[in-house]
Design an enzyme around this catalytic site. Sequence first.
Site, mmCIF file in Angstrom:
data_model
loop_
_atom_site.group_PDB
_atom_site.id
_atom_site.type_symbol
_atom_site.label_atom_id
_atom_site.label_comp_id
_atom_site.label_asym_id
_atom_site.label_seq_id
_atom_site.Cartn_x
_atom_site.Cartn_y
_atom_site.Cartn_z
ATOM 1 N NE ARG A 157 -25.637 59.552 98.040
ATOM 2 C CZ ARG A 157 -27.228 60.651 98.211
ATOM 3 N NH1 ARG A 157 -26.794 61.353 99.047
ATOM 4 N NH2 ARG A 157 -26.677 61.265 96.928
ATOM 5 C CB SER A 214 -22.622 56.054 92.868
ATOM 6 O OG SER A 214 -23.509 56.970 91.817
ATOM 7 C CD GLU A 236 -23.083 57.077 96.998
ATOM 8 O OE1 GLU A 236 -22.121 57.917 96.186
ATOM 9 O OE2 GLU A 236 -24.349 55.678 96.808
HETATM 10 C C1 LIG Z 1 -29.832 51.181 90.736
HETATM 11 C C2 LIG Z 1 -29.272 52.071 91.718
HETATM 12 C C3 LIG Z 1 -29.080 52.693 91.983
HETATM 13 C C4 LIG Z 1 -29.092 53.945 93.155
HETATM 14 N N1 LIG Z 1 -29.051 55.301 93.691
HETATM 15 C C5 LIG Z 1 -28.574 55.418 93.768
HETATM 16 C C6 LIG Z 1 -29.126 56.966 94.294
HETATM 17 O O1 LIG Z 1 -29.393 57.786 92.883
HETATM 18 N N2 LIG Z 1 -28.633 57.771 95.741
HETATM 19 C C7 LIG Z 1 -28.381 57.104 96.439
HETATM 20 O O2 LIG Z 1 -28.097 57.977 97.469
HETATM 21 N N3 LIG Z 1 -28.429 55.439 96.664
HETATM 22 C C8 LIG Z 1 -28.049 55.304 95.262
HETATM 23 N N4 LIG Z 1 -28.217 53.859 95.590
HETATM 24 C C9 LIG Z 1 -27.671 52.885 96.431
HETATM 25 C C10 LIG Z 1 -28.302 52.363 97.029
HETATM 26 O O3 LIG Z 1 -30.209 52.527 96.762
HETATM 27 C C11 LIG Z 1 -28.498 53.564 98.543
HETATM 28 O O4 LIG Z 1 -27.464 53.602 99.243
HETATM 29 C C12 LIG Z 1 -29.697 52.099 99.418
HETATM 30 O O5 LIG Z 1 -30.108 53.128 101.591
HETATM 31 C C13 LIG Z 1 -28.787 51.283 99.744
HETATM 32 O O6 LIG Z 1 -30.268 50.213 101.178
HETATM 33 P P1 LIG Z 1 -29.790 49.042 101.820
HETATM 34 O O7 LIG Z 1 -30.788 48.552 102.165
HETATM 35 O O8 LIG Z 1 -30.149 47.881 99.878
HETATM 36 O O9 LIG Z 1 -28.687 49.068 102.285
HETATM 37 P P2 LIG Z 1 -26.950 47.784 102.021
HETATM 38 O O10 LIG Z 1 -26.669 47.600 100.891
HETATM 39 O O11 LIG Z 1 -27.680 46.258 102.790
HETATM 40 O O12 LIG Z 1 -26.124 48.250 103.451
HETATM 41 C C14 LIG Z 1 -25.792 49.626 102.942
HETATM 42 C C15 LIG Z 1 -25.305 50.122 104.284
HETATM 43 O O13 LIG Z 1 -25.583 49.972 105.052
HETATM 44 C C16 LIG Z 1 -25.556 49.244 106.815
HETATM 45 N N5 LIG Z 1 -27.092 48.956 106.834
HETATM 46 C C17 LIG Z 1 -28.621 48.836 105.999
HETATM 47 N N6 LIG Z 1 -29.488 48.295 107.397
HETATM 48 C C18 LIG Z 1 -28.796 48.884 108.173
HETATM 49 C C19 LIG Z 1 -29.686 49.082 110.057
HETATM 50 N N7 LIG Z 1 -30.717 48.842 110.218
HETATM 51 N N8 LIG Z 1 -28.436 49.953 110.844
HETATM 52 C C20 LIG Z 1 -27.183 50.319 110.518
HETATM 53 N N9 LIG Z 1 -27.267 50.623 109.479
HETATM 54 C C21 LIG Z 1 -27.879 49.815 107.912
HETATM 55 C C22 LIG Z 1 -24.718 48.525 106.142
HETATM 56 O O14 LIG Z 1 -24.572 47.827 107.077
HETATM 57 C C23 LIG Z 1 -24.536 48.664 105.320
HETATM 58 O O15 LIG Z 1 -23.088 49.539 105.713
HETATM 59 C C24 LIG Z 1 -28.895 53.088 93.827
HETATM 60 C C25 LIG Z 1 -28.714 51.521 94.227
HETATM 61 C C26 LIG Z 1 -28.648 50.392 93.138
HETATM 62 C C27 LIG Z 1 -28.881 49.588 92.174
#
Ligand SMILES: Cc1cc2nc3c(=O)[nH]c(=O)nc-3n(C[C@H](O)[C@H](O)[C@H](O)COP(=O)(O)OP(=O)(O)OC[C@H]3O[C@@H](n4cnc5c(N)ncnc54)[C@H](O)[C@@H]3O)c2cc1C
Length: 258
Positions: free
Chosen positions: A142, A184, A254
Amino acid sequence: MFFKTIDFSKYSSIKVGQPIEILMLEKGDTIPKDRYLIGGANNLLISPNPPPLMMLSKDFANIEQDNDMLIIGSAMPTGRIVSYAKKHNISGFEFCSKLPGTLGGMLAMNAGVKSYEIFNILDSVAIEGKWVAKKDIKHGYRFAKLGGIVTAAKFRIVKGFDKVLLDELLSLRSNQPHDPSAGSAFKNPEGDYAGRLIESVGLKGYRKGDMAWSEVHSNFLINMGNGTFDDAKYLIDLAKQKVFEVFDIELKEEIKIL
Ligand SMILES: Cc1cc2nc3c(=O)[nH]c(=O)nc-3n(C[C@H](O)[C@H](O)[C@H](O)COP(=O)(O)OP(=O)(O)OC[C@H]3O[C@@H](n4cnc5c(N)ncnc54)[C@H](O)[C@@H]3O)c2cc1C
């Protein structure tokens, strides 16, 4: 570039926050150094005073094949990546189903399910215009030290979309809480589970205002209606403090708190 107001009480997966003016980046724009980039806000908790924010516009939500490489823009939502992989019979992206977010967010978090992580299948990333090979990026459970904004990533194409694996992963997801959350809240400490620790200190189902540690999965901080940042932060700090007192383990978030 242009500005867009986004209401985080609707946009973020945990449904906490307020309307905020976001700088939207378009192809060719110089990336500002003084703004924090967000993706789909599925792993974020926005405070009443977040740093200035920016986001990649739909200019970066493309997907194309170049010989044996798949090139995907960072603003591409995970659901669309899985649909594309299914349609073109490409393997490796099945685990992204039901993992809400954009490719950029997945890369920054090295998001994954069970033993499947985005870095396992990654070839290279474009960080502010320069392609960097996976081996040159520090990454682990992660986390990934990207060192900048990723605008696109390359994956070597392997044929054979695995429908059985997809169904298996989807059924895994069916026992997760349905209330709004950011997934999480804490990373699992080595050899243990954050959910088990939170439950062991008596916080499973514990509620403050409209925020609570879920009854279904103790490591999910859920919003039961009008949850606020302060209530969410209170519960995060409480879990850290209790787990440290009882187990001498420091839980690490996380979820990104902005
Ligand atoms: C119901 C639910 C279940 C989930 N289950 C899981 C799971 O099983 N496993 C898991 O790993 N995660 C899980 N997550 C978390 C989430 O799905 C992941 O972390 C996902 O990758 C977040 O993507 P996002 O685009 O929404 O990023 P954001 O939440 O918008 O940002 C997360 C981070 O990514 C960075 N970021 C975003 N885009 C870029 C880019 N282009 N370049 C550099 N940095 C960037 C941001 O600065 C920030 O630090 C879950 C979330 C939910 C709501």
